[in-house]
Design a protein around this motif. Structure first.
Motif, PDB file in Angstrom:
ATOM      1  N   UNK B 337      53.043  59.786  33.821  1.00 12.48           N
ATOM      2  CA  UNK B 337      52.249  59.142  32.791  1.00 12.48           C
ATOM      3  C   UNK B 337      51.430  57.964  33.314  1.00 12.48           C
ATOM      4  N   UNK B 338      51.884  57.378  34.431  1.00 12.02           N
ATOM      5  CA  UNK B 338      51.185  56.197  34.937  1.00 12.02           C
ATOM      6  C   UNK B 338      50.037  56.565  35.862  1.00 12.02           C
ATOM      7  N   UNK B 339      49.963  57.843  36.225  1.00 14.14           N
ATOM      8  CA  UNK B 339      48.899  58.253  37.134  1.00 14.14           C
ATOM      9  C   UNK B 339      47.549  58.125  36.443  1.00 14.14           C
ATOM     10  N   UNK B 340      46.482  58.026  37.212  1.00 12.22           N
ATOM     11  CA  UNK B 340      45.158  57.942  36.610  1.00 12.22           C
ATOM     12  C   UNK B 340      44.545  59.326  36.480  1.00 12.22           C
ATOM     13  N   UNK B 341      45.076  60.269  37.222  1.00  9.09           N
ATOM     14  CA  UNK B 341      44.541  61.625  37.124  1.00  9.09           C
ATOM     15  C   UNK B 341      45.669  62.613  36.890  1.00  9.09           C
ATOM     16  N   UNK B 342      45.270  63.798  36.415  1.00  2.95           N
ATOM     17  CA  UNK B 342      46.233  64.871  36.241  1.00  2.95           C
ATOM     18  C   UNK B 342      45.571  66.163  36.706  1.00  2.95           C
ATOM     19  N   UNK B 343      46.337  66.985  37.424  1.00  3.30           N
ATOM     20  CA  UNK B 343      45.754  68.212  37.968  1.00  3.30           C
ATOM     21  C   UNK B 343      46.384  69.438  37.321  1.00  3.30           C
ATOM     22  N   UNK B 344      45.535  70.447  37.147  1.00  2.00           N
ATOM     23  CA  UNK B 344      45.992  71.666  36.488  1.00  2.00           C
ATOM     24  C   UNK B 344      45.612  72.896  37.292  1.00  2.00           C
ATOM     25  N   UNK B 345      46.405  73.938  37.104  1.00  2.60           N
ATOM     26  CA  UNK B 345      45.928  75.284  37.412  1.00  2.60           C
ATOM     27  C   UNK B 345      45.522  75.892  36.082  1.00  2.60           C
ATOM     28  N   UNK B 346      44.653  76.906  36.138  1.00  6.57           N
ATOM     29  CA  UNK B 346      44.192  77.499  34.883  1.00  6.57           C
ATOM     30  C   UNK B 346      44.721  78.919  34.731  1.00  6.57           C
TER      31      UNK B 346
END
Lengths: 313, 367
Positions: B337-346
């Motif tokens: 939650x503290x990260x500035x980014x979030x990465x996804x697979x689609x």
């Protein structure tokens, strides 16, 4: 709510209206009741300080007045014959006006014209329309001037003596009823049309989907939904109907009849005439006014009783 | 009774005399409603869905095209001769009649051969009332009923004459949220029990998706897509349909297809075999994201909303058409939650490509 500190301001602003109402409405009502119950009231004697006994002499005088029963009959007939007819006609015209789009405005204006026209002037026009000059003394052929008799002659009818000397009470009453109905239409149409326009169109769509006949739509949907307005025009119509006077003056003049012999005297006419006997007629007039008031009150209560059962708010 | 619309068109003349602008409310509709199904006409306001319903009912005349009930051409028939039951948006119950009188009203209109005896009428009225569960309210006036009860009376009144087709105009819009859920199941039940072909109009996609056997998506008088709710949701034909269906709504990005790879910004996020090189709109359903620290698609994290069963991640991306991106992932997913980014697979089958010019769907091969 006005807060109590400012209450005097509210009264101040109301005071001009209250003063006028007090002088011209409230006081005359009390005065009428008072005069009606003073036996042998006479202004000139009252100014000399004479006291009058309380009693019902004035009412007895009114009831024993030779023309009273005819007057009452004419008044009631003019009311009872015209109010249902004008209401029904107004309802039909309003429904028709509401359903046509073309010339709607123009037609509304035409139907509303009688409302803004002076009733004496209309009466004179009616008198002219129903006129018949009489039989030509030389030839015995009737000479007519009125458009109604001219129209009837196309069908070989008449001429009918509607309003001229020698005419019958029935003919006179017929003319009066036509006049009063016509004169009463605009206000009623206006009220009913307003009511119709506020009725949700979906009721009619729902009825259409269900294959409702036009007559059934009228009686089962339009009339019940308009019933508050219908009851309103009926009640005000009856109240106004009992006060019929200027219409008779309009057609027959102050003589209130074909020969000027008060053949179509109404209650208001009777009251008005006795007020003419300044000084001595007030007691009689007040008693007659009270009688008229009681009749109107009774009819209105009856109307309200019926409408409470029939009106759907 | 199946209902067939053929090239149905409705043009309203201009209200303003000076301009000759006509309004094409319904533009060349052709589709078939199968017998005994519940159909939702769905679209934003002004899309012509109510007009279509009123044309099926016969209250409005089409400017062009034909309407068939079964094999009968009913285009020229008046409403009462079509055998339709119509439930209005505000129910249009006659306020001066009791519930019983309201339900009896259509039966009392029957004339000639169809005329019923009083006993039969009452039987039928009570039967309809029992079906919608208002038989204990028969002597009340409409104003003494709740919105939901009024609705049931309206449905009973529409059903009592055993219509061939039942039409409902925005049946749930006047009810509060809780009642809406209950009533939509009720409508489904009544439809199933009676087996009457039922068409209802709504602007609420959730409502339409949840109870319809088939939905018809409309926009500005033009039919967009027709099909089973899941099918339309999974295979939208264009950007409008994709955006219109689904809560939370689909996330839309501006992207480019280059060498059978889909780029959003600088990131190559998905293999799109079979799609030609071009600029595209990319639609990704909220459930099409899988959190993956090594994922191809990185966005700027804004907020994580916990909803219990799953988690809603709100993030931003410069190429997103909307302000924020909303993705719904499993509650077990590890999210910093503290990260500035979030990465996804689609998930490829939750990603749709649309032509930037026509906004039509561009197919690609999903492995």
């Amino acid at each position: 709510m006005v807060d109590s500190k400012n209450k005097w301001k509210a009264w101040l602003y109301l005071s001009p209206a209250l003063v006028l109402l007090g002088i011209f409405t409230v006081y005359p009502i009390f005065n009428t009741v008072q005069l009606a119950f003073l036996n042998g009231y006479n202004i000139w004697e009252a100014m000399d300080g004479k006291m009058f006994t309380i009693g019902i002499d004035n009412f007895v005088k009114v009831l024993n007045y030779p023309g009273f029963l005819t007057t009452l009959k004419t008044t009631i007939l003019l009311c009872v014959l015209t109010v249902p007819v004008s209401t029904m006609l107004a309802l039909l015209i309003a429904v028709a006006l509401n359903s046509i789009k073309a010339l709607n405005r123009l037609l509304q204006t035409i139907f509303f014209l009688p409302y803004v026209t002076n009733s004496i002037a209309i009466g004179m026009v009616f008198a002219t329309m129903f006129n018949m000059i009489g039989l030509d003394p030389a030839t015995g052929i009737p000479q007519t001037a009125g458009i109604i008799n001219n129209f009837l002659s196309i069908f070989g009818v008449g001429p009918v003596n509607w309003i001229n000397p020698g005419s019958t009470y029935e003919a006179n009453m017929f003319v009066m009823c036509v006049y009063i109905v016509w004169n009463a239409l605009p206000f009623k149409i206006l009220v009913l049309l307003g009511g119709l326009q506020s009725v949700n169109k979906q009721y009619y769509d729902a009825a259409k989907v269900d294959g409702t006949s036009r007559a059934r739509v009228f009686w089962r949907i339009t009339v019940p939904l308009l019933s508050p307005m219908i009851s309103y025009v009926l009640i005000t119509g009856f109240i106004g109907g009992f006060k019929e006077y200027s219409s008779v003056v309009g057609v027959f003049g102050e003589g209130m009849g074909p020969t000027g012999d008060k053949e179509l005297q109404t209650m208001v006419g009777l009251i008005y005439d006795s007020l003419g006997e300044v000084g001595t007629g007030e007691g009689f007039a007040s008693a007659a006014a009270m009688i008229l008031f009681v009749i109107i009150l009774a009819v209105t209560i009856l109307n309200l009783k019926v409408s409470n059962k029939k009106v759907h708010y | 009774m199946k209902v067939v619309l053929e090239h149905l068109t409705k043009i309203f003349p201009s209200r303003n005399k000076k301009s000759n602008e006509q309004v094409v409310a319904v533009n060349d509709f052709t589709f078939e409603i199968p017998d005994g199904k519940l159909i939702g006409l769905l679209g934003p306001s002004g899309c012509g869905k109510s007009t279509t319903l009123y044309m099926i009912s016969g209250l409005q005349k089409p400017t062009g095209g034909k309407i068939f009930f079964g094999e009968d051409d009913v285009t020229e028939l008046t409403p009462e001769n079509r055998g339709v039951g119509l439930v209005f948006q505000n129910y249009a119950l006659y306020p001066h009649m009791t519930v019983k009188q309201n339900i009896l009203f259509p039966l009392q209109n029957l004339k000639g051969e169809d005329k019923l005896t009083k006993t039969v009428m009452l039987e039928r009225a009570y039967e309809a009332a029992r079906l919608v569960q208002i038989d204990d309210l028969m002597d009340r006036k409409p104003h003494e009923l709740s919105g939901g009860q009024q609705q049931r009376v309206a449905i009973a009144r529409a059903l009592v004459k055993m219509p061939r087709v039942l039409l409902l105009d925005e049946p749930l819009s006047n009810l509060d949220a809780r009642l809406r859920l209950q009533t939509r199941e009720e409508i489904k039940r009544i439809q199933r029990e009676t087996g009457i072909t039922t068409v209802f109009v709504t602007h609420d996609q959730e409502e339409a998706m949840s109870i319809s056997d088939m939905i018809v998506v409309m926009r500005l008088g033009v039919l967009q897509q027709i099909g089973a709710p899941q099918e339309v949701y999974d295979n939208p034909v264009n950007l409008f349909v994709a955006k219109f269906l689904g809560t939370p709504p689909i996330n839309v990005f501006e992207g480019v297809v280059k060498g059978e790879k889909l780029y959003i910004g600088e990131q190559a996020v998905l293999d799109v075999k079979g799609a030609a090189d071009q600029e595209v709109y990319v639609g990704i359903r909220p459930e099409g994201f899988i959190t993956n620290p090594e994922g191809e698609f990185t966005t700027n994290l804004i907020n994580v909303e916990v909803m219990g069963r799953d988690v809603s991640i709100v993030s931003k991306h410069p190429n997103a058409v909307s302000e924020t991106i909303r993705s719904i992932v499993d509650a077990d997913s590890a999210i910093d939650r503290d990260a500035t980014t979030v990465s996804f697979s689609l998930k490829p089958h939750k990603v749709f490509l649309f032509s930037k010019e026509t906004e039509q769907r561009i197919p690609f091969e999903v492995k």
